[in-house]
Write a protein that holds these residues in place. Structure first.
Motif, short mmCIF file in Angstrom:
data_model
loop_
_atom_site.label_atom_id
_atom_site.label_comp_id
_atom_site.label_asym_id
_atom_site.label_seq_id
_atom_site.Cartn_x
_atom_site.Cartn_y
_atom_site.Cartn_z
N TRP A 274 41.32 -29.50 -31.61
CA TRP A 274 42.27 -28.54 -31.05
C TRP A 274 42.91 -27.71 -32.15
O TRP A 274 43.07 -28.15 -33.27
N TYR A 275 43.23 -26.48 -31.78
CA TYR A 275 43.82 -25.50 -32.68
C TYR A 275 45.16 -25.05 -32.11
O TYR A 275 45.42 -25.18 -30.92
N SER A 276 45.97 -24.47 -32.98
CA SER A 276 47.34 -24.14 -32.60
C SER A 276 47.67 -22.69 -32.93
O SER A 276 47.33 -22.20 -34.01
N THR A 277 48.30 -22.02 -31.99
CA THR A 277 48.84 -20.68 -32.20
C THR A 277 50.33 -20.74 -31.94
O THR A 277 50.79 -21.44 -31.03
N VAL A 278 51.11 -20.01 -32.71
CA VAL A 278 52.56 -20.11 -32.66
C VAL A 278 53.14 -19.13 -31.64
O VAL A 278 52.64 -18.02 -31.46
N GLY A 279 54.22 -19.55 -30.95
CA GLY A 279 54.92 -18.69 -30.01
C GLY A 279 56.37 -18.52 -30.40
O GLY A 279 56.87 -19.17 -31.33
#
Length: 589
Positions: A274-279
């Motif tokens: 899994w990968y993560s993108t910031v909000g």
């Protein structure tokens, strides 16, 4: 055998999609997926300056499943069934409802007959967005705005952790892509993984995704301290017989609910990378205030909490937030100080402290949260060195992924990107022109209208959604821009005058009903067109609830039902039929 190739190289790319499309399809049909695991040294050498983000470079084969998945299939997806009300008035109980059929969209290209027999798989992955894992007892929360806006506090907010775990369980049970049967190569979270920019929530998010035990409680370890045992009628008081405003609408009396909500739960963690993108909620306290006010940071970990406010004062504060007239939170600080006598005592907890962008990166790189990988979940030590939260990675032989940081450190919940990141995006797409590209971000193109300068880079121009759309449309290899933020399913066709085009896929949140994630499959139709299939999935929790079942699974089911019934909730967040389960056709660039 793994292949290594530079995604940022200035040399011609060696992964030519015209040559490898058939080979990639054969690999997918044989049960082979590709996941990327960037190493620190590779990421560091892929950057050219402090303003640049790392590019991951190593492609690994995933282990083939014991049995080839069956395709197509519908079980476990919203094509088969969707949670729907089974009672007609008051508090509505949920049950199994009819699924959402798949719609073909020809906005950008005409679908050609026979494509189902010709198509080959390019990639398959899952999108999570807006999990909003929430420390519902956090002192800085704005629950008291419910006196002017009933949706400012939701009855389901104490159950975000078991709800998210159930979503992980659903993905783990999927048999690959429901259209192609191709192995799911990874999951991407497109931001607002946490809610209050709190260290407690960051730990819970990373543990939900990578696996482990979580006690979704803060403050007093023995019992809940928050608005739901405050005795205030404007909040649902589940353990009390008090006839609060929500009980008047039919919400149940559930003795033992709050003790169950803060009890330890266990996440299996995703069984795919899994990968993560910031909000914005990951970057900014409350998703809207910049860092820097030490008083607010102390308030977050302290022993006082404001729980009620007259509607007139709540309206003024809400308007200030919506108009972005207090991006650094100084007015908010003064507002809280002015209401100090109205605050209630709670147990202080240092774990509730706001985390910085550097804290966020370091936590992702912590081996304790590795799960099945990759290391850093897209981020690397090069991000730490550069102070960036954007990167690219290889999805498959013929597909590159690009994760953007669309949050504005200057404050406010709407987004934008800086000039350095926009140049990096353009260069990354140019240097990988022989690969298809999928772009990920938190904000949608329509919600990127906050051009406030970054305090750390006051001389750098910020760019909005229209600028990003124009850039993406200028590259023929871009297939899709996948995002969240608006808590609604919306799929938008973007076409440039010269015929270049891409799809923007915005997915509903997992805090507001209908609590969805999205599977995305990319296929080459072998007729000059590409199809992007989107399939929505719910969590693994049953649609029907049992008020006597306060187990981890029972709470996950209740999470969905409470969200459906939440006062002020919208029935439009699921989107129209053309925004849900789709086949999105576009010309092959």
């Amino acid at each position: 055998m793994s292949r290594t190739r530079s995604v940022a190289s200035t040399q011609p790319a060696v992964h030519r999609r015209t040559v490898l499309a058939t080979a990639g399809a054969a690999a997918a049909s044989a049960g082979i997926g590709y996941a990327l695991r960037p190493t620190d040294s590779q990421a560091a050498t892929a950057t050219t300056g402090a303003a640049e983000a790392p590019v991951a470079r190593t492609v690994h084969q995933a282990a083939a499943p014991a049995e080839a998945p069956l395709a197509p299939y519908t079980r476990g997806t919203t094509v088969a069934s969707i949670a729907a009300p089974r009672t007609s008035s008051g508090y509505r109980r949920l049950g199994d409802g009819p699924g959402w059929s798949r719609k073909v969209r020809s906005d950008l290209a005409a679908p050609k007959s026979g494509r189902a027999g010709r198509r080959t798989s390019l990639a398959a992955f899952v999108q999570f967005t807006d999990l909003h894992l929430m420390d519902s007892q956090h002192p800085a929360r704005l629950e008291y705005l419910r006196s002017t806006d009933v949706h400012a506090w939701r009855p389901q907010e104490a159950l975000t952790v078991p709800g998210a775990i159930s979503l992980v369980e659903r993905v783990n049970a999927l048999r690959g892509g429901p259209v192609t049967g191709a192995p799911l190569q990874f999951a991407m979270t497109t931001g607002d993984n946490t809610d209050n920019n709190s260290h407690t929530e960051l730990d819970w998010f990373l543990t939900v995704m990578s696996g482990g035990r979580i006690t979704p409680n803060s403050g007093d370890p023995r019992h809940y301290e928050g608005v739901q045992n405050s005795g205030l009628n404007q909040y649902w008081q589940p353990d009390s017989t008090t006839r609060d405003n929500d009980k008047r609408l039919g919400f149940p009396h559930l003795k033992g609910y709050l003790a169950a909500a803060i009890r330890e739960v266990n996440s299996p963690g995703l069984n795919i990378p899994w990968y993560s993108t910031v909000g914005n909620h990951d970057s900014l306290p409350l998703g809207c205030f910049g860092h820097g006010d030490s008083w607010l940071a102390e308030y977050a970990v302290g022993g006082k909490k404001l729980m009620s406010l007259p509607a007139s004062e709540a309206k003024k504060l809400q308007d200030t937030i919506r108009k972005a007239s207090d991006p650094q939170g100084h007015h908010f600080r003064d507002f809280l100080k002015a209401h100090a006598r109205s605050m209630r005592s709670v147990t202080p907890d240092e774990r509730r402290a706001p985390y910085t962008a550097r804290d966020y990166l370091k936590a992702h790189l912590d081996p304790a949260y590795r799960g099945v990988g990759p290391v850093g979940h897209g981020y690397s030590t090069a991000n730490l060195d550069a102070g960036t939260q954007y990167y690219s990675f290889r999805i498959a032989d013929d597909v590159i992924g690009i994760s953007l940081d669309t949050t504005d450190p200057g404050g406010h919940y709407q987004g934008s990107i800086g000039a350095a990141q926009l140049r990096w995006l353009d260069r990354t797409l140019r240097e990988n022109k022989d690969s298809f590209a999928v772009v990920f971000s938190h904000h949608t193109s329509d919600s990127m209208d906050n051009l406030r300068r970054d305090p750390a880079h006051p001389g750098e121009r910020r760019y909005g959604g229209a600028d990003v759309v124009a850039l993406l449309a200028s590259h023929s290899n871009v297939l899709a821009w996948v995002n969240g933020h608006i808590h609604r399913n919306v799929i938008t066709a973007h076409a440039a005058p010269d015929g270049r085009s891409f799809w923007e896929i915005s997915t509903a949140s997992h805090i507001d009903f209908p609590h969805l994630a999205r599977i995305i499959e990319l296929v080459d139709n072998k007729d000059g067109t590409i199809s992007v299939f989107t399939t929505l999935v719910e969590s693994a929790a049953p649609h029907r609830t049992d008020f006597t079942d306060l187990s981890q699974t029972g709470l996950a089911a209740l999470y969905r039902e409470l969200a459906y019934n939440a006062p002020g909730s919208s029935n439009k967040l699921g989107g129209g039929a053309v925004d849900r389960n789709t086949e999105l056709v576009l010309k092959k660039g």
